[in-house]
Design a protein around this motif. Structure first.
Motif, PDB file in Angstrom:
ATOM      1  N   ALA A  41       0.820  -1.214   0.000  1.00  0.00           N
ATOM      2  CA  ALA A  41       0.000   0.000   0.000  1.00  0.00           C
ATOM      3  C   ALA A  41       0.854   1.264   0.000  1.00  0.00           C
ATOM      4  N   VAL A  42       1.952   1.263   0.727  1.00  0.00           N
ATOM      5  CA  VAL A  42       2.815   2.447   0.799  1.00  0.00           C
ATOM      6  C   VAL A  42       3.422   2.746  -0.566  1.00  0.00           C
ATOM      7  N   GLU A  43       3.919   1.716  -1.243  1.00  0.00           N
ATOM      8  CA  GLU A  43       4.519   1.912  -2.577  1.00  0.00           C
ATOM      9  C   GLU A  43       3.453   2.315  -3.586  1.00  0.00           C
ATOM     10  N   THR A  44       2.274   1.723  -3.502  1.00  0.00           N
ATOM     11  CA  THR A  44       1.187   2.099  -4.402  1.00  0.00           C
ATOM     12  C   THR A  44       0.829   3.560  -4.198  1.00  0.00           C
ATOM     13  N   ALA A  45       0.702   3.989  -2.942  1.00  0.00           N
ATOM     14  CA  ALA A  45       0.384   5.397  -2.646  1.00  0.00           C
ATOM     15  C   ALA A  45       1.473   6.324  -3.165  1.00  0.00           C
ATOM     16  N   ALA A  91     -10.384  10.696  -6.984  1.00  0.00           N
ATOM     17  CA  ALA A  91      -9.289  10.657  -6.006  1.00  0.00           C
ATOM     18  C   ALA A  91      -8.140  11.530  -6.463  1.00  0.00           C
ATOM     19  N   ASN A  92      -7.530  12.163  -5.496  1.00  0.00           N
ATOM     20  CA  ASN A  92      -6.322  12.945  -5.743  1.00  0.00           C
ATOM     21  C   ASN A  92      -5.308  12.472  -4.727  1.00  0.00           C
ATOM     22  N   GLY A  93      -4.376  11.640  -5.143  1.00  0.00           N
ATOM     23  CA  GLY A  93      -3.392  11.048  -4.237  1.00  0.00           C
ATOM     24  C   GLY A  93      -2.627  12.071  -3.444  1.00  0.00           C
ATOM     25  N   ALA A  94      -2.393  13.251  -4.013  1.00  0.00           N
ATOM     26  CA  ALA A  94      -1.612  14.270  -3.318  1.00  0.00           C
ATOM     27  C   ALA A  94      -2.357  14.814  -2.097  1.00  0.00           C
ATOM     28  N   SER A  95      -3.685  14.872  -2.166  1.00  0.00           N
ATOM     29  CA  SER A  95      -4.430  15.451  -1.049  1.00  0.00           C
ATOM     30  C   SER A  95      -5.281  14.423  -0.316  1.00  0.00           C
ATOM     31  N   GLY A  96      -5.102  13.168  -0.639  1.00  0.00           N
ATOM     32  CA  GLY A  96      -5.939  12.135  -0.047  1.00  0.00           C
ATOM     33  C   GLY A  96      -5.355  11.477   1.178  1.00  0.00           C
ATOM     34  N   GLY A  97      -4.361  12.082   1.800  1.00  0.00           N
ATOM     35  CA  GLY A  97      -3.746  11.483   2.974  1.00  0.00           C
ATOM     36  C   GLY A  97      -2.643  10.517   2.582  1.00  0.00           C
ATOM     37  N   THR A  98      -2.086   9.876   3.563  1.00  0.00           N
ATOM     38  CA  THR A  98      -0.945   8.998   3.356  1.00  0.00           C
ATOM     39  C   THR A  98      -1.217   7.894   2.347  1.00  0.00           C
ATOM     40  N   LEU A  99      -2.390   7.294   2.403  1.00  0.00           N
ATOM     41  CA  LEU A  99      -2.716   6.198   1.494  1.00  0.00           C
ATOM     42  C   LEU A  99      -3.791   6.603   0.487  1.00  0.00           C
ATOM     43  N   GLY A 100      -3.854   7.879   0.164  1.00  0.00           N
ATOM     44  CA  GLY A 100      -4.854   8.394  -0.766  1.00  0.00           C
ATOM     45  C   GLY A 100      -4.828   7.682  -2.105  1.00  0.00           C
ATOM     46  N   GLY A 101      -5.986   7.208  -2.543  1.00  0.00           N
ATOM     47  CA  GLY A 101      -6.126   6.565  -3.833  1.00  0.00           C
ATOM     48  C   GLY A 101      -5.843   5.076  -3.841  1.00  0.00           C
ATOM     49  N   VAL A 102      -5.359   4.528  -2.726  1.00  0.00           N
ATOM     50  CA  VAL A 102      -5.010   3.103  -2.670  1.00  0.00           C
ATOM     51  C   VAL A 102      -6.293   2.296  -2.445  1.00  0.00           C
ATOM     52  N   PRO A 103      -6.566   1.320  -3.316  1.00  0.00           N
ATOM     53  CA  PRO A 103      -7.784   0.516  -3.132  1.00  0.00           C
ATOM     54  C   PRO A 103      -7.655  -0.412  -1.924  1.00  0.00           C
ATOM     55  N   THR A 104      -8.788  -0.671  -1.302  1.00  0.00           N
ATOM     56  CA  THR A 104      -8.821  -1.576  -0.166  1.00  0.00           C
ATOM     57  C   THR A 104     -10.169  -2.284  -0.143  1.00  0.00           C
TER      58      THR A 104
END
Length: 134
Positions: A41-45, A91-104
């Motif tokens: 998840a960290v690398e995906t984010a 989704a905007n990964g830059a403003s979505g928090g640490t794991l913004g945009g990562v599917p779960t």
């Protein structure tokens, strides 16, 4: 002397440039061919934040894996793939928090607004989440 690609590149004044371009293309092709399932998840984010992949691409890869594997393991109680696609589109990964945009995936033990929540029991069949679990 036998003419080969290797000899041509080595003897050509453009050899170094061609070799560098080939290496760059190979790196780009390898980067594009990264199996998103191999990333945590960290690398995906990180890749979403850096623009290497989009949240939509990550979601599509997760859905593809889920649809391929779920018939064997029967882990998905309620598939909300369309909702995941819609969320990823915004989704905007830059403003979505640490794991913004990562599917779960969300277990059937947590309420999701408008989604059936059975708490793993037939006793709660038809129970629809009226709020979002924190």
């Amino acid at each position: 002397m036998r003419v080969s690609r290797r000899n041509l590149i080595q003897t050509s004044s453009m050899g170094a440039a061609l070799a560098a371009m080939g290496a760059a293309c190979a790196r780009r092709d390898q980067a594009e061919a990264v199996d998103l399932a191999a990333l945590d998840a960290v690398e995906t984010a990180s890749r979403i934040r850096n623009g290497e992949i989009s949240a939509a691409e990550a979601v599509e890869a997760a859905i593809e894996r889920a649809e391929r594997i779920n018939p064997q393991i029967n882990a998905i109680v309620t598939a909300t793939f369309d909702e995941a696609r819609a969320a990823a589109a915004h989704a905007n990964g830059a403003s979505g928090g640490t794991l913004g945009g990562v599917p779960t995936f969300v277990k059937d033990l947590d309420d999701v607004l408008g989604v059936p929540t059975g708490y793993g029991s037939r006793a709660f069949a038809g129970n629809i989440g009226r709020k979002q679990s924190p």
